[in-house]
Design a protein around this motif. Structure first.
Motif, PDB file in Angstrom:
ATOM      1  N   GLU A 121      -2.903  17.949   4.407  1.00 27.32           N
ATOM      2  CA  GLU A 121      -2.104  17.388   5.622  1.00 27.32           C
ATOM      3  C   GLU A 121      -2.128  15.912   5.744  1.00 27.32           C
ATOM      4  OE1 GLU A 121      -3.073  19.383   9.262  1.00 27.32           O
ATOM      5  OE2 GLU A 121      -2.703  21.332   8.267  1.00 27.32           O
ATOM      6  N   ALA A 122      -2.667  15.019   4.767  1.00 25.05           N
ATOM      7  CA  ALA A 122      -2.621  13.422   4.935  1.00 25.05           C
ATOM      8  C   ALA A 122      -1.557  13.040   5.026  1.00 25.05           C
ATOM      9  CB  ALA A 122      -3.561  13.155   3.681  1.00 25.05           C
ATOM     10  N   PRO A 123      -1.062  11.695   5.424  1.00 25.78           N
ATOM     11  CA  PRO A 123       0.292  11.183   5.582  1.00 25.78           C
ATOM     12  C   PRO A 123       0.731  10.802   3.905  1.00 25.78           C
ATOM     13  CG  PRO A 123      -1.105  10.083   7.278  1.00 25.78           C
ATOM     14  CD  PRO A 123      -2.055  11.210   6.414  1.00 25.78           C
ATOM     15  N   ALA A 124      -0.264  10.497   3.044  1.00 28.17           N
ATOM     16  CA  ALA A 124       0.030  10.245   1.755  1.00 28.17           C
ATOM     17  C   ALA A 124       0.790  11.182   1.046  1.00 28.17           C
ATOM     18  CB  ALA A 124      -1.125   9.612   1.113  1.00 28.17           C
ATOM     19  N   ASN A 125       0.625  12.580   1.321  1.00 28.20           N
ATOM     20  CA  ASN A 125       1.320  13.620   0.548  1.00 28.20           C
ATOM     21  C   ASN A 125       2.889  13.605   0.818  1.00 28.20           C
ATOM     22  OD1 ASN A 125      -1.022  14.829  -0.655  1.00 28.20           O
ATOM     23  ND2 ASN A 125      -1.648  15.450   1.479  1.00 28.20           N
ATOM     24  N   ARG A 126       3.121  12.866   2.106  1.00 27.33           N
ATOM     25  CA  ARG A 126       4.536  12.761   2.485  1.00 27.33           C
ATOM     26  C   ARG A 126       5.234  11.416   1.787  1.00 27.33           C
ATOM     27  NH1 ARG A 126       2.137  14.119   7.445  1.00 27.33           N
ATOM     28  NH2 ARG A 126       2.314  11.825   8.239  1.00 27.33           N
ATOM     29  N   ARG A 127       6.016  11.854   0.557  1.00 32.70           N
ATOM     30  CA  ARG A 127       6.326  10.750  -0.212  1.00 32.70           C
ATOM     31  C   ARG A 127       7.686  10.973  -0.992  1.00 32.70           C
ATOM     32  NH1 ARG A 127       2.950  14.080  -2.781  1.00 32.70           N
ATOM     33  NH2 ARG A 127       3.233  14.251  -5.247  1.00 32.70           N
TER      34      ARG A 127
ATOM     35  N   GLU B 280       3.758   7.512   2.498  1.00 30.53           N
ATOM     36  CA  GLU B 280       3.553   7.238   3.776  1.00 30.53           C
ATOM     37  C   GLU B 280       2.126   6.794   4.297  1.00 30.53           C
ATOM     38  OE1 GLU B 280       4.951   9.963   6.942  1.00 30.53           O
ATOM     39  OE2 GLU B 280       7.047   9.823   6.062  1.00 30.53           O
ATOM     40  N   GLN B 281       2.025   5.824   5.142  1.00 29.59           N
ATOM     41  CA  GLN B 281       0.716   5.526   5.575  1.00 29.59           C
ATOM     42  C   GLN B 281       0.465   5.967   7.155  1.00 29.59           C
ATOM     43  OE1 GLN B 281      -0.814   1.372   4.740  1.00 29.59           O
ATOM     44  NE2 GLN B 281       1.361   1.276   3.649  1.00 29.59           N
ATOM     45  N   GLU B 282      -0.849   6.080   7.178  1.00 29.94           N
ATOM     46  CA  GLU B 282      -1.137   6.325   8.871  1.00 29.94           C
ATOM     47  C   GLU B 282      -0.494   5.097   9.586  1.00 29.94           C
ATOM     48  OE1 GLU B 282      -1.791   8.628  11.698  1.00 29.94           O
ATOM     49  OE2 GLU B 282      -2.939   9.230   9.655  1.00 29.94           O
ATOM     50  N   GLY B 283       0.451   5.582  10.539  1.00 33.09           N
ATOM     51  CA  GLY B 283       1.125   4.494  11.361  1.00 33.09           C
ATOM     52  C   GLY B 283       2.410   3.817  10.851  1.00 33.09           C
ATOM     53  N   LEU B 284       2.686   4.190   9.480  1.00 28.68           N
ATOM     54  CA  LEU B 284       3.905   3.550   8.941  1.00 28.68           C
ATOM     55  C   LEU B 284       4.840   4.924   7.951  1.00 28.68           C
ATOM     56  CD1 LEU B 284       5.101   0.846   8.272  1.00 28.68           C
ATOM     57  CD2 LEU B 284       4.029   0.640   6.116  1.00 28.68           C
ATOM     58  N   PRO B 285       5.312   5.508   8.891  1.00 26.50           N
ATOM     59  CA  PRO B 285       5.940   6.486   7.938  1.00 26.50           C
ATOM     60  C   PRO B 285       7.322   5.956   7.461  1.00 26.50           C
ATOM     61  CG  PRO B 285       6.650   6.619  10.556  1.00 26.50           C
ATOM     62  CD  PRO B 285       5.317   5.590  10.303  1.00 26.50           C
TER      63      PRO B 285
ATOM     64  N   LYS C 196       0.771  -1.135   0.099  1.00 28.27           N
ATOM     65  CA  LYS C 196      -0.102   0.055   0.065  1.00 28.27           C
ATOM     66  C   LYS C 196       0.935   1.234  -0.080  1.00 28.27           C
ATOM     67  CE  LYS C 196      -3.791  -2.207   2.434  1.00 28.27           C
ATOM     68  NZ  LYS C 196      -4.494  -2.334   3.757  1.00 28.27           N
ATOM     69  N   SER C 197       2.169   1.027   0.310  1.00 29.58           N
ATOM     70  CA  SER C 197       3.191   2.457   0.231  1.00 29.58           C
ATOM     71  C   SER C 197       3.816   2.238  -1.078  1.00 29.58           C
ATOM     72  CB  SER C 197       4.049   1.842   1.344  1.00 29.58           C
ATOM     73  OG  SER C 197       3.532   2.208   2.784  1.00 29.58           O
ATOM     74  N   LEU C 198       3.534   1.464  -1.897  1.00 23.99           N
ATOM     75  CA  LEU C 198       4.078   1.527  -3.185  1.00 23.99           C
ATOM     76  C   LEU C 198       3.086   1.861  -4.400  1.00 23.99           C
ATOM     77  CD1 LEU C 198       6.836   1.053  -4.781  1.00 23.99           C
ATOM     78  CD2 LEU C 198       6.160  -1.107  -5.254  1.00 23.99           C
TER      79      LEU C 198
END
Length: 279
Positions: free
Chosen positions: A260-266, A162-167, A145-147
């Motif tokens: 501000e969602a974690p998925a934007n950090r990539r 990034e996923q919620e709980g999996l930076p 899900k991170s790829l």
């Protein structure tokens, strides 16, 4: 002395009658025959071996079927004086070679793939290889899900999000976690099998970040992009394959409606379409 009269007889010579024009007709026939003879010699000299055999078969046919037209001869109704007529007919008589596909197998309309088509196949194969490699990693269901992999006009885009709980990185840092290194090691192996140059970019979310000495999302995204570069080079990718390393901060959000969602950090790695990097 006799008084008898003397009679003198004059012999008249008859004039020769004219011979008429019969000789002219014979001469014309002779000239016509000679012209036909030389024309035949010229045609025989211009004809190929196959055409000469055709002439021979015409006068000694193996088939008893009568010809319906004089155009059935070796000239087929075409003027012999026309340049290239005999050569053109000879080429048309030759059977064309069967077409084959890129692998040498017979195909009716097969053509060798163009450079663009070949590259599309390469990128599609790389995408399959990435997905297959992720499936073999520990915790594959979570890491998959991170790829994110997709084919874009720029090239094959590989995004590690990034996923919620999996930076992927510590908050505000550029030292990647072990699972991030595992994903990038897998990406490096796929890149090594491809010829394209590589573009790397780092992205953050829209949450403002201010560190010491004015350190911001710009510096953070650039540092993370360089961390990805070092990981790929450590995985065997030559420095010459790296076309650019860019920090984009929050300028290209993956989820614009959730800034501000974690998925934007990539991190984004792109195999650039149309490029040919040295290995």
């Amino acid at each position: 002395m006799s008084d008898a009269p003397i009679i003198v007889k004059k012999k008249k010579h008859a004039r020769h009658k004219g011979h008429g024009g019969a000789w002219k007709v014979a001469y014309a026939d002779f000239v016509t025959a000679m012209m036909a003879f030389f024309l035949l010699l010229w045609l025989l000299n211009a004809a190929t071996k196959e055409q000469l055999e055709g002439i021979s078969n015409y006068f000694a046919p193996v088939s008893t079927r009568p010809q319906s037209s004089g155009s059935g001869g070796f000239l087929a109704g075409e003027a012999a004086a026309e340049k290239g007529t005999l050569e053109a007919r000879d080429e048309r008589a030759k059977p064309s070679a069967p077409k084959t596909d890129a692998h040498g197998f017979p195909a009716a309309e097969a053509e060798a793939p163009t450079l663009d088509e070949r590259e599309e196949r390469q990128l599609a194969e790389a995408e399959k290889a990435l997905r297959a490699a992720v499936a073999k990693l520990p915790n594959a269901e979570v890491l998959s899900k991170s790829l994110l992999v997709d084919n874009t006009p720029e090239g094959l885009r590989i995004q590690i999000v990034e996923q919620e709980g999996l930076p992927m990185f510590p908050r505000g840092g550029s030292t990647m976690y072990t699972h991030t290194e595992a994903l990038l090691s897998m990406v490096a192996k796929v890149i090594l099998e491809m010829p394209q140059a590589v573009s790397i970019s780092g992205h953050t979310d829209a949450l403002p970040f201010r560190g010491s000495s004015g350190y911001s999302n710009w510096e953070l995204s650039a540092d993370r992009a360089n961390a990805v570069r070092r990981a790929l080079v450590g995985g065997g990718v030559p420095e010459s394959r790296i076309a650019r390393v860019i920090g984009k901060a929050a300028n290209e959000l993956l989820l614009p409606d959730q800034p501000e969602a974690p998925a934007n950090r990539r991190m984004t790695v792109v195999l650039l379409r149309g490029s040919k990097a040295s290995r």
